[in-house]
Design an enzyme around this catalytic site. Structure first.
Site, PDB file in Angstrom:
ATOM      1  N   CYS A  32       0.829  -1.207   0.000  1.00  0.00           N
ATOM      2  CA  CYS A  32       0.000   0.000   0.000  1.00  0.00           C
ATOM      3  C   CYS A  32       0.866   1.261   0.000  1.00  0.00           C
ATOM      4  CB  CYS A  32      -0.928  -0.047   1.222  1.00  0.00           C
ATOM      5  SG  CYS A  32      -1.842   1.465   1.512  1.00  0.00           S
ATOM      6  N   CYS A  35      -0.189   3.980   2.459  1.00  0.00           N
ATOM      7  CA  CYS A  35       0.161   3.570   3.827  1.00  0.00           C
ATOM      8  C   CYS A  35       1.583   4.016   4.157  1.00  0.00           C
ATOM      9  CB  CYS A  35       0.061   2.054   3.991  1.00  0.00           C
ATOM     10  SG  CYS A  35      -1.594   1.376   3.744  1.00  0.00           S
TER      11      CYS A  35
END
Length: 107
Positions: A32, A35
């Site tokens: 991600c 993230c």
């Protein structure tokens, strides 16, 4: 590598739900990108809110039980827990000032 504490399916209830402080859980995954962009923001926030807020990370790929329990569908997701209950959920990478504004009333 993050200096934030990681929690797992096995440690989540003890670390998050039984905490005396509000706990912001960062649901993330290795793949991600947003993230990874959020990680330094959370590190800074954790340092600034020490003693008022705990911030932990939970790898949603490796700990699917907890991610399912709280209906985490997108990453990153930030859940704020207070007294064992989710009081706020933020989905997606957000700027630090917005995170601070969203969680301020619970600290």
């Amino acid at each position: 590598m993050s200096s934030l504490q990681s929690v797992t399916d096995d440690t989540f209830d003890e670390v998050v739900l039984k905490s005396d402080l509000p706990v912001l859980v960062d649901f993330w995954a290795d793949w991600c990108g947003p993230c990874k962009m959020l990680a330094p923001v959370l590190e800074q926030l954790a340092a600034e809110q020490e003693g008022k807020l705990t911030i932990v990370k939970l790898n949603a790929d490796e700990n699917q039980e907890i991610a399912r329990r709280y209906d985490v569908m997108g990453l990153p997701t930030l859940n704020l827990y207070k007294n064992g209950e989710v009081v706020k959920q933020l989905v997606g990478a957000k700027p630090k000032r917005l995170i601070e504004k969203e969680i301020a009333e619970y600290l």
